[in-house]
Scaffold this active site. Structure first.
Site, PDB file in Angstrom:
ATOM      1  N   TYR A 117      -6.681 -29.927  10.206  1.00 22.11           N
ATOM      2  CA  TYR A 117      -5.586 -30.701  10.801  1.00 22.11           C
ATOM      3  C   TYR A 117      -4.840 -29.851  11.837  1.00 22.11           C
ATOM      4  O   TYR A 117      -4.660 -30.266  12.985  1.00 22.11           O
ATOM      5  CB  TYR A 117      -4.640 -31.146   9.691  1.00 22.11           C
ATOM      6  CG  TYR A 117      -3.457 -31.974  10.123  1.00 22.11           C
ATOM      7  CD1 TYR A 117      -3.625 -33.254  10.643  1.00 22.11           C
ATOM      8  CD2 TYR A 117      -2.158 -31.488   9.979  1.00 22.11           C
ATOM      9  CE1 TYR A 117      -2.521 -34.024  11.010  1.00 22.11           C
ATOM     10  CE2 TYR A 117      -1.049 -32.250  10.338  1.00 22.11           C
ATOM     11  CZ  TYR A 117      -1.246 -33.526  10.850  1.00 22.11           C
ATOM     12  OH  TYR A 117      -0.151 -34.284  11.212  1.00 22.11           O
ATOM     13  N   TYR A 121     -12.212 -48.679  25.328  1.00 23.93           N
ATOM     14  CA  TYR A 121     -12.178 -49.655  26.411  1.00 23.93           C
ATOM     15  C   TYR A 121     -11.030 -50.624  26.151  1.00 23.93           C
ATOM     16  O   TYR A 121     -10.977 -51.251  25.094  1.00 23.93           O
ATOM     17  CB  TYR A 121     -13.511 -50.412  26.485  1.00 23.93           C
ATOM     18  CG  TYR A 121     -13.468 -51.585  27.445  1.00 23.93           C
ATOM     19  CD1 TYR A 121     -13.426 -51.361  28.821  1.00 23.93           C
ATOM     20  CD2 TYR A 121     -13.421 -52.902  26.976  1.00 23.93           C
ATOM     21  CE1 TYR A 121     -13.349 -52.426  29.704  1.00 23.93           C
ATOM     22  CE2 TYR A 121     -13.351 -53.977  27.859  1.00 23.93           C
ATOM     23  CZ  TYR A 121     -13.314 -53.720  29.229  1.00 23.93           C
ATOM     24  OH  TYR A 121     -13.226 -54.764  30.105  1.00 23.93           O
ATOM     25  N   LYS A 153     -12.362 -34.706  14.616  1.00 21.91           N
ATOM     26  CA  LYS A 153     -12.869 -35.536  15.723  1.00 21.91           C
ATOM     27  C   LYS A 153     -11.745 -36.306  16.417  1.00 21.91           C
ATOM     28  O   LYS A 153     -11.709 -36.385  17.640  1.00 21.91           O
ATOM     29  CB  LYS A 153     -13.934 -36.522  15.207  1.00 21.91           C
ATOM     30  CG  LYS A 153     -15.286 -35.846  14.992  1.00 21.91           C
ATOM     31  CD  LYS A 153     -16.298 -36.779  14.372  1.00 21.91           C
ATOM     32  CE  LYS A 153     -16.813 -37.828  15.323  1.00 21.91           C
ATOM     33  NZ  LYS A 153     -17.894 -38.646  14.710  1.00 21.91           N
TER      34      LYS A 153
HETATM   35  P1  NAD Z   1      -0.843 -42.608   8.954  1.00 21.92           P
HETATM   36  O1  NAD Z   1      -2.058 -42.142   8.237  1.00 21.92           O
HETATM   37  O2  NAD Z   1       0.028 -43.625   8.294  1.00 21.92           O
HETATM   38  O3  NAD Z   1      -1.197 -43.149  10.395  1.00 21.92           O
HETATM   39  C1  NAD Z   1      -2.285 -42.700  11.148  1.00 21.92           C
HETATM   40  C2  NAD Z   1      -3.031 -43.915  11.674  1.00 21.92           C
HETATM   41  O4  NAD Z   1      -4.114 -43.478  12.504  1.00 21.92           O
HETATM   42  C3  NAD Z   1      -3.652 -44.744  10.543  1.00 21.92           C
HETATM   43  O5  NAD Z   1      -3.340 -46.107  10.733  1.00 21.92           O
HETATM   44  C4  NAD Z   1      -5.146 -44.496  10.691  1.00 21.92           C
HETATM   45  O6  NAD Z   1      -5.929 -45.563  10.224  1.00 21.92           O
HETATM   46  C5  NAD Z   1      -5.260 -44.258  12.194  1.00 21.92           C
HETATM   47  N1  NAD Z   1      -6.442 -43.487  12.584  1.00 21.92           N
HETATM   48  C6  NAD Z   1      -6.867 -42.293  12.097  1.00 21.92           C
HETATM   49  N2  NAD Z   1      -7.999 -41.901  12.713  1.00 21.92           N
HETATM   50  C7  NAD Z   1      -8.304 -42.874  13.624  1.00 21.92           C
HETATM   51  C8  NAD Z   1      -9.351 -43.057  14.577  1.00 21.92           C
HETATM   52  N3  NAD Z   1     -10.342 -42.147  14.711  1.00 21.92           N
HETATM   53  N4  NAD Z   1      -9.341 -44.167  15.342  1.00 21.92           N
HETATM   54  C9  NAD Z   1      -8.356 -45.091  15.226  1.00 21.92           C
HETATM   55  N5  NAD Z   1      -7.340 -44.978  14.342  1.00 21.92           N
HETATM   56  C10 NAD Z   1      -7.313 -43.880  13.545  1.00 21.92           C
HETATM   57  O7  NAD Z   1       0.005 -41.282   9.286  1.00 21.92           O
HETATM   58  P2  NAD Z   1       1.436 -41.146   9.997  1.00 21.92           P
HETATM   59  O8  NAD Z   1       2.306 -40.363   9.098  1.00 21.92           O
HETATM   60  O9  NAD Z   1       1.893 -42.444  10.516  1.00 21.92           O
HETATM   61  O10 NAD Z   1       1.061 -40.195  11.216  1.00 21.92           O
HETATM   62  C11 NAD Z   1       0.937 -40.708  12.541  1.00 21.92           C
HETATM   63  C12 NAD Z   1       0.817 -39.560  13.529  1.00 21.92           C
HETATM   64  O11 NAD Z   1       1.985 -38.741  13.478  1.00 21.92           O
HETATM   65  C13 NAD Z   1      -0.379 -38.640  13.235  1.00 21.92           C
HETATM   66  O12 NAD Z   1      -0.973 -38.248  14.457  1.00 21.92           O
HETATM   67  C14 NAD Z   1       0.271 -37.458  12.546  1.00 21.92           C
HETATM   68  O13 NAD Z   1      -0.480 -36.275  12.749  1.00 21.92           O
HETATM   69  C15 NAD Z   1       1.632 -37.402  13.215  1.00 21.92           C
HETATM   70  N6  NAD Z   1       2.634 -36.747  12.358  1.00 21.92           N
HETATM   71  C16 NAD Z   1       3.208 -37.419  11.315  1.00 21.92           C
HETATM   72  C17 NAD Z   1       4.133 -36.755  10.519  1.00 21.92           C
HETATM   73  C18 NAD Z   1       4.823 -37.432   9.361  1.00 21.92           C
HETATM   74  O14 NAD Z   1       5.627 -36.795   8.681  1.00 21.92           O
HETATM   75  N7  NAD Z   1       4.598 -38.699   9.106  1.00 21.92           N
HETATM   76  C19 NAD Z   1       4.448 -35.416  10.757  1.00 21.92           C
HETATM   77  C20 NAD Z   1       3.807 -34.775  11.812  1.00 21.92           C
HETATM   78  C21 NAD Z   1       2.920 -35.463  12.616  1.00 21.92           C
END
Ligand code: NAD
Ligand code: UDP
Length: 311
Positions: free
Chosen positions: A145, A62, A91
């Site tokens: 994942y 929301y 999830k």
């Molecule tokens: P990260 O873990 O630093 O950031 C992910 C954020 O999502 C965190 O702050 C976490 O607390 C939050 N989060 C997770 N589940 C949640 C939920 N259910 N509700 C609310 N918040 C939630 O990781 P990142 O490297 O910053 O990755 C960010 C996104 O980019 C992700 O979706 C990841 O799959 C994607 N990604 C990142 C990379 C990379 O190399 N960093 C590569 C491919 C994809």
């Protein structure tokens, strides 16, 4: 625009927030801090263009008021994180993406999904072009994942095709930079932490597996351009400078001045380490006019400076 960034307190999400704020937009960061860190956004305290909402997006979302774009970046991203939180990872890819799409539909907002090169699995096509459907084991340890992100992509395309939602999918390849967690287990914080402590860098396996590392500001530029382009198919964003883990370790040792060398170790984290990964980024060049511009030596220097402060 008023932009909702789920995962806005994470590594990539917080850099995205910085960029949109610097362009004069308003940002709502929503995060449950499962793998993120409030310190990543604490510099916005007192900024009236910035709001933080502590919320798990796998539950109904929301947000009062108008939202012009939803950037769905919430998800554990490092292999040790998604092994620790396998069900939360599934999830947030499934229910979290559904909730974020539902919000975008209700607000008539644009939508961007953070997908990943992991949807290609251990690829049998090299380099990976967006039309390649991948090689993923659904019940392997990385499946929580990879399959969550594959489902998320399917859901995004279904909302686009069924509801006409204005969606984008970015397939992100390995990205590094300040605000990665020192203990997130990914190779960049591992190697830099070891280098700064004067220890040998732990290369897993024979170190011949490859990755391409892009600096976070290059990724953010790609996402920024994608949001401003009318393109709905997935777009790879990553560098094409492919390095073996031995070559990457040598680069980290050189830039940091670490003389302790490398040691070979068994990867005890996770089976099924992809052996190669390199984007075909022709589509990003053609559609977005995007190419990475930060050389590895500079990106490593900026990241090492950051980790020196937090170590
Ligand atoms: P990260 O873990 O630093 O950031 C992910 C954020 O999502 C965190 O702050 C976490 O607390 C939050 N989060 C997770 N589940 C949640 C939920 N259910 N509700 C609310 N918040 C939630 O990781 P990142 O490297 O910053 O990755 C960010 C996104 O980019 C992700 O979706 C990841 O799959 C994607 N990604 C990142 C990379 C990379 O190399 N960093 C590569 C491919 C994809
Ligand atoms: N890796 C390594 N030493 C480490 C951590 C990781 O050699 O201390 C390797 C790992 O085996 C993989 C690559 O670095 O081949 C990238 O791993 P990371 O966890 O950063 O991301 P992935 O691309 O596997 O999701």
């Amino acid at each position: 625009m008023r932009i909702l960034i789920t995962g806005g307190a994470g590594f990539v999400g917080s850099h995205l927030g910085d960029r949109f704020l610097s362009e004069g937009h308003r940002v709502v960061a929503m995060d449950n801090l499962i793998t993120g860190n409030i310190n990543n956004i604490s510099h916005h305290a007192g900024n009236t263009n910035f709001e933080f909402i502590h919320h798990d997006v796998s539950n109904y979302i929301y947000v009062p008021g108008e939202i012009d774009a939803v950037l769905h970046f919430a998800s554990p991203a490092s292999p040790i994180d998604y092994l620790k939180y396998p069900i939360q990872t599934l999830k947030v890819g499934a229910m979290g993406t559904h909730n974020a799409l539902g919000l975008a539909l209700a607000k008539k907002a644009k939508f961007v999904l953070a997908s990943t090169s992991e949807i290609y699995g251990d690829p049998l096509v090299h380099p990976q072009v967006e039309t390649y459907a991948g090689n993923v084991d659904p019940i392997g340890p990385r499946g929580v994942y990879d399959e969550a992100k594959r489902y998320a992509e399917a859901l995004v395309m279904a909302y686009h095709r069924t509801h006409g939602l204005d969606t984008r999918i970015v397939r992100i390849f390995n990205t590094y930079g300040p605000r990665m967690r020192l203990d997130d287990g990914r190779v960049v914080p591992n190697f830099i932490g070891q280098a700064l402590r004067g220890e040998p860098l732990t290369v897993y396996g024979d170190g011949k597996q490859t990755r391409c590392f892009q600096y976070v500001t290059d990724l953010v530029e790609g996402i920024y351009r994608l949001l401003n382009t009318d393109f709905h198919e997935p777009v790879n964003i990553g560098t094409t400078q492919e390095l073996t883990m031995v070559e990457f370790a040598d680069a980290v040792n050189e830039v940091s001045g670490n003389t302790a060398g490398i040691i070979y170790k068994e990867d005890l984290r996770i089976k099924g380490d992809p052996q190669t990964r390199r984007p075909d980024n022709t589509r990003a060049k053609q559609v977005l006019g995007w190419e990475p511009v930060v050389p590895l030596s500079d990106g490593l220097k900026f990241t090492i400076e950051y980790f020196r402060k937090v170590l």
